[in-house]
Design a protein around this motif. Structure first.
Motif, short mmCIF file in Angstrom:
data_model
loop_
_atom_site.label_atom_id
_atom_site.label_comp_id
_atom_site.label_asym_id
_atom_site.label_seq_id
_atom_site.Cartn_x
_atom_site.Cartn_y
_atom_site.Cartn_z
N PRO A 258 0.77 -1.17 -0.30
CA PRO A 258 0.16 0.07 -0.04
C PRO A 258 0.96 1.25 0.35
N LYS A 259 0.36 2.53 -0.54
CA LYS A 259 1.50 3.74 -0.56
C LYS A 259 1.40 3.87 0.52
N PRO A 260 2.40 4.93 1.24
CA PRO A 260 2.54 5.44 2.83
C PRO A 260 1.28 6.64 2.41
N GLU A 261 0.06 6.80 3.21
CA GLU A 261 -0.44 8.06 3.42
C GLU A 261 0.53 9.26 3.83
N LEU A 262 -0.48 10.39 2.31
CA LEU A 262 0.72 11.19 2.36
C LEU A 262 0.52 12.20 4.11
#
Length: 109
Positions: free
Chosen positions: A50-54
């Motif tokens: 999963p993409k890290p949350e900004l």
């Protein structure tokens, strides 16, 4: 400029610098944190990390860097595009799109 105003400006500049350093460290970590290539090749192709949350600090660092590079007007226009006068007013869900829009600021075509 009064001593208190100078101190406030210095503190804000330090916070901006810290946010920039943090964003750079996060980026480096993401680029080089994977196991060696052999381990990645053995993973199932359907698994996606999963993409890290900004975070606000990440976005602030990028926009501050653009502003320091002389693109303050473009940064303000970008914030207005998302219906805000300042970054803290922008919805977290819009951070990814905002970052994509910010990437093109200052790029020569």
């Amino acid at each position: 400029m009064s001593k208190m105003a100078e101190m406030a400006q210095t503190i804000e500049e330090l916070r901006t610098a810290a946010a920039s350093i943090n964003a750079a460290a996060d980026w480096l970590y993401q680029q080089f944190s994977g196991d060696d290539d052999d381990a990645q090749a053995t993973e199932a192709p359907t698994k996606k990390k999963p993409k890290p949350e900004l975070k606000l600090e990440d976005v602030r660092a990028v926009l501050a860097e653009k502003s320091r590079a002389g693109h303050t007007a473009e940064v303000r226009a970008l914030l207005q595009k998302y219906g805000a006068a300042k970054l803290s007013e922008i919805d977290l869900a819009n951070y990814e799109a905002l970052m994509k829009d910010a990437e093109v600021i200052g790029n020569v075509s």
